[in-house]
Design a protein around this motif. Structure first.
Motif, short mmCIF file in Angstrom:
data_model
loop_
_atom_site.label_atom_id
_atom_site.label_comp_id
_atom_site.label_asym_id
_atom_site.label_seq_id
_atom_site.Cartn_x
_atom_site.Cartn_y
_atom_site.Cartn_z
N LEU A 1 0.81 -1.22 0.00
CA LEU A 1 0.00 0.00 0.00
C LEU A 1 0.85 1.26 0.00
N TYR A 2 1.96 1.25 0.70
CA TYR A 2 2.81 2.46 0.70
C TYR A 2 3.34 2.73 -0.71
N LYS A 3 3.66 1.65 -1.45
CA LYS A 3 4.12 1.84 -2.83
C LYS A 3 2.99 2.39 -3.68
N PHE A 4 1.80 1.79 -3.51
CA PHE A 4 0.67 2.27 -4.30
C PHE A 4 0.39 3.74 -4.03
N MET B 1 11.56 -1.45 -8.88
CA MET B 1 11.33 -2.88 -8.70
C MET B 1 12.33 -3.47 -7.71
N LYS B 2 11.83 -4.38 -6.90
CA LYS B 2 12.64 -5.07 -5.86
C LYS B 2 13.03 -4.15 -4.70
N PHE B 3 12.46 -2.93 -4.67
CA PHE B 3 12.67 -2.06 -3.52
C PHE B 3 11.88 -2.62 -2.34
N LYS B 4 12.48 -2.60 -1.15
CA LYS B 4 11.76 -3.09 0.02
C LYS B 4 12.17 -2.31 1.26
N LEU B 5 11.15 -1.89 2.01
CA LEU B 5 11.41 -1.25 3.30
C LEU B 5 11.89 -2.29 4.29
N LEU B 6 12.94 -1.96 4.99
CA LEU B 6 13.38 -2.76 6.13
C LEU B 6 13.09 -1.93 7.38
N ASN C 1 14.78 -0.16 9.59
CA ASN C 1 15.37 1.18 9.71
C ASN C 1 16.11 1.63 8.46
N GLU C 2 15.88 0.94 7.36
CA GLU C 2 16.58 1.26 6.10
C GLU C 2 15.78 0.64 4.96
N TYR C 3 16.41 0.51 3.80
CA TYR C 3 15.74 -0.16 2.70
C TYR C 3 16.74 -1.01 1.92
N ASP C 4 16.19 -1.99 1.20
CA ASP C 4 17.00 -2.79 0.29
C ASP C 4 16.52 -2.47 -1.12
N TRP C 5 17.44 -2.26 -2.05
CA TRP C 5 17.06 -1.87 -3.41
C TRP C 5 17.07 -3.05 -4.37
N VAL C 6 17.50 -4.23 -3.93
CA VAL C 6 17.41 -5.44 -4.78
C VAL C 6 16.92 -6.62 -3.94
N HIS C 7 15.84 -6.39 -3.21
CA HIS C 7 15.36 -7.42 -2.29
C HIS C 7 14.93 -8.69 -3.02
N GLY C 8 15.38 -9.81 -2.52
CA GLY C 8 14.91 -11.10 -3.03
C GLY C 8 15.63 -11.58 -4.27
N VAL C 9 16.45 -10.72 -4.86
CA VAL C 9 17.17 -11.13 -6.09
C VAL C 9 18.67 -10.87 -5.97
N ARG C 10 19.09 -10.33 -4.82
CA ARG C 10 20.50 -9.96 -4.65
C ARG C 10 21.39 -11.17 -4.90
N LYS D 1 1.44 9.60 6.86
CA LYS D 1 0.28 10.38 6.42
C LYS D 1 -0.99 9.55 6.41
N TYR D 2 -0.89 8.30 5.92
CA TYR D 2 -2.09 7.46 5.77
C TYR D 2 -2.22 6.41 6.88
N ASN D 3 -1.35 6.53 7.88
CA ASN D 3 -1.45 5.66 9.05
C ASN D 3 -1.45 4.17 8.64
N LEU D 4 -0.46 3.78 7.87
CA LEU D 4 -0.37 2.40 7.42
C LEU D 4 0.37 1.54 8.44
N ILE D 5 -0.07 0.32 8.57
CA ILE D 5 0.64 -0.64 9.42
C ILE D 5 1.55 -1.43 8.50
N ILE D 6 2.84 -1.41 8.79
CA ILE D 6 3.80 -2.05 7.89
C ILE D 6 4.24 -3.41 8.42
N SER D 7 4.05 -4.40 7.55
CA SER D 7 4.64 -5.72 7.84
C SER D 7 5.82 -5.84 6.91
N TYR D 8 6.91 -6.38 7.40
CA TYR D 8 8.11 -6.44 6.56
C TYR D 8 8.16 -7.73 5.77
N LYS D 9 7.04 -8.47 5.75
CA LYS D 9 6.98 -9.69 4.96
C LYS D 9 6.22 -9.39 3.67
#
Length: 286
Positions: free
Chosen positions: A12-15, A224-229, A231-240, A274-282
Motif C-alpha cells: 500500500l505504501y508503494k501504491f 522494482m525489488k525495492f523493500k522497506l526494512l 530502519n533502512e531499505y534494500d534496493w534489490v530485495h529477493g534477487v540480490r 500520512k495514511y497511518n499504514l501498518i507495515i509488515s516487513y513480509k
C-alpha cells in the motif's frame, strides 16, 4: 481514460506513492479485504477502488498463468497486469486504459506517455537490453497502454487469453516461466507492429540506470525489488546475488542513483505516516 494497478496490503505504501505522483484518474485492484477497506476509508480523489472478490479476478489455483506450472500467488499477480486492464476496458467507459506497476513513481505528467504514444493503439515500455530475445522478452510491464479501439481491444484480449488459457497456440514459443505475463508482449508487437508504440520516454529501473549518462529528467522510475526494512531499505530485495548484472545491487553506486532511492525511501516513510499504514516487513517475495 484510466490508469490502473494492483496492490496487496504490504504494498500500500508503494501504491500511495504512485497515486500521489500521478495526474490521471486511477483504478486500483485490491488483493484482500483489509487492503480494500483501508483504501476505501481514505476516500481519495480520482481513485476508484476495486475488491478482487467482486470483480471475478480472484486467483484460480487450477490455472497455469502464462506457462506450465505457473500456479503460485506470484504468477497470479503477474497475470493481473493483463487481466485487470481488460476488466476496466470491458466495464468502464474510457478512451484508453494503461496498466502501471505499483512500484513506480512518476516525476512528470502522464501526458508525456500519451504524447509519446500519439495515435497508436498499443504502447508498452521496452527493456532496452541486449538480451531482449531471451526469456524476459523485449518489453517490460512498467506501462502497458491500450486504446479502447478495435486493435487495442484485440491485443488486450489476446494477451489475457495467452495468460489464462493453457490451450493457446502461443505457449510453446512465448510461455516463459520467468515472466509469464511479459514475454507475450513480444507476440503483440509482432502481430500489431504498425499500431504498436515502443515507448521511448526516459524511464529508470535497476537494469536501466547504466543505460543513461545522467540520472536526471526521468518521466518515471520503476523501483522494482525495492523493500522497506525496519530502519533502512534494500534496493534489490529477493534477487540480490542473481546472475543478471544489476542483481548485485552495484547500480546504486552510479552517480545520482542513490539520491533517487533515498528520495523514494523518504517519500515512502511520509506516506506511511500520512495514511497511518501498518507495515509488515513480509511480502509475497519472502
Amino acid at each position: 481514460s484510466m490508469i490502473c494497478t494492483v496492490t496487496e496490503y504490504n504494498y500500500l505504501y508503494k501504491f500511495l506513492c504512485l497515486y500521489e505522483s500521478l495526474d490521471c484518474p486511477t483504478s486500483v485492484l485490491c488483493i484482500g479485504d483489509e487492503t480494500y477497506e483501508k483504501l476505501k476509508s481514505l476516500s481519495l480523489d480520482n481513485l476508484t477502488v476495486y475488491n478482487v472478490n467482486e470483480t471475478g479476478l480472484i486467483r484460480d489455483e487450477t490455472i497455469e498463468y502464462g506457462a506450465e506450472n505457473c500456479t503460485t500467488q506470484l504468477h497470479y499477480l503477474f497475470s493481473l497486469a493483463a487481466q485487470f486492464p481488460k476488466y476496466i476496458m470491458d466495464n468502464v467507459n474510457c478512451d484508453w486504459v494503461a496498466y502501471v506497476d505499483v512500484d513506480e513513481y512518476f516525476y512528470k505528467s502522464f501526458d508525456f506517455i500519451l504524447d509519446n504514444i500519439g495515435n497508436k493503439s498499443i504502447g508498452i515500455t521496452p527493456r532496452f537490453l541486449p538480451d531482449s530475445n531471451g526469456v524476459l522478452g523485449k518489453f517490460n510491464t512498467g506501462v502497458c497502454y491500450f486504446k479502447n479501439d478495435v486493435i487495442g481491444k484485440k491485443a488486450l484480449n489476446l494477451w489475457v487469453d495467452c495468460i489464462i488459457n493453457p490451450n493457446t497456440p502461443y505457449r510453446a514459443e512465448y510461455g516463459s516461466v520467468t515472466c509469464p505475463d511479459q514475454k507475450y508482449i513480444d507476440l503483440l508487437w509482432k502481430k500489431y507492429k504498425k499500431d504498436f508504440k515502443k515507448l521511448d520516454v526516459k524511464h529508470g529501473a535497476p537494469y536501466l540506470f547504466e543505460y543513461y549518462d545522467n540520472q536526471e529528467d526521468y518521466v518515471f522510475i520503476h523501483f522494482m525489488k525495492f523493500k522497506l526494512l525496519e530502519n533502512e531499505y534494500d534496493w534489490v530485495h529477493g534477487v540480490r546475488g542473481g546472475k543478471a548484472p544489476w542483481n548485485t545491487g552495484e547500480f546504486i553506486n552510479i552517480r545520482g542513483v542513490k539520491n533517487l532511492y533515498d528520495e523514494y525511501y523518504t517519500k515512502s516513510l511520509e506516506i506511511i505516516k500520512k495514511y497511518n499504514l501498518i507495515i509488515s516487513y513480509k511480502t509475497i517475495y519472502d
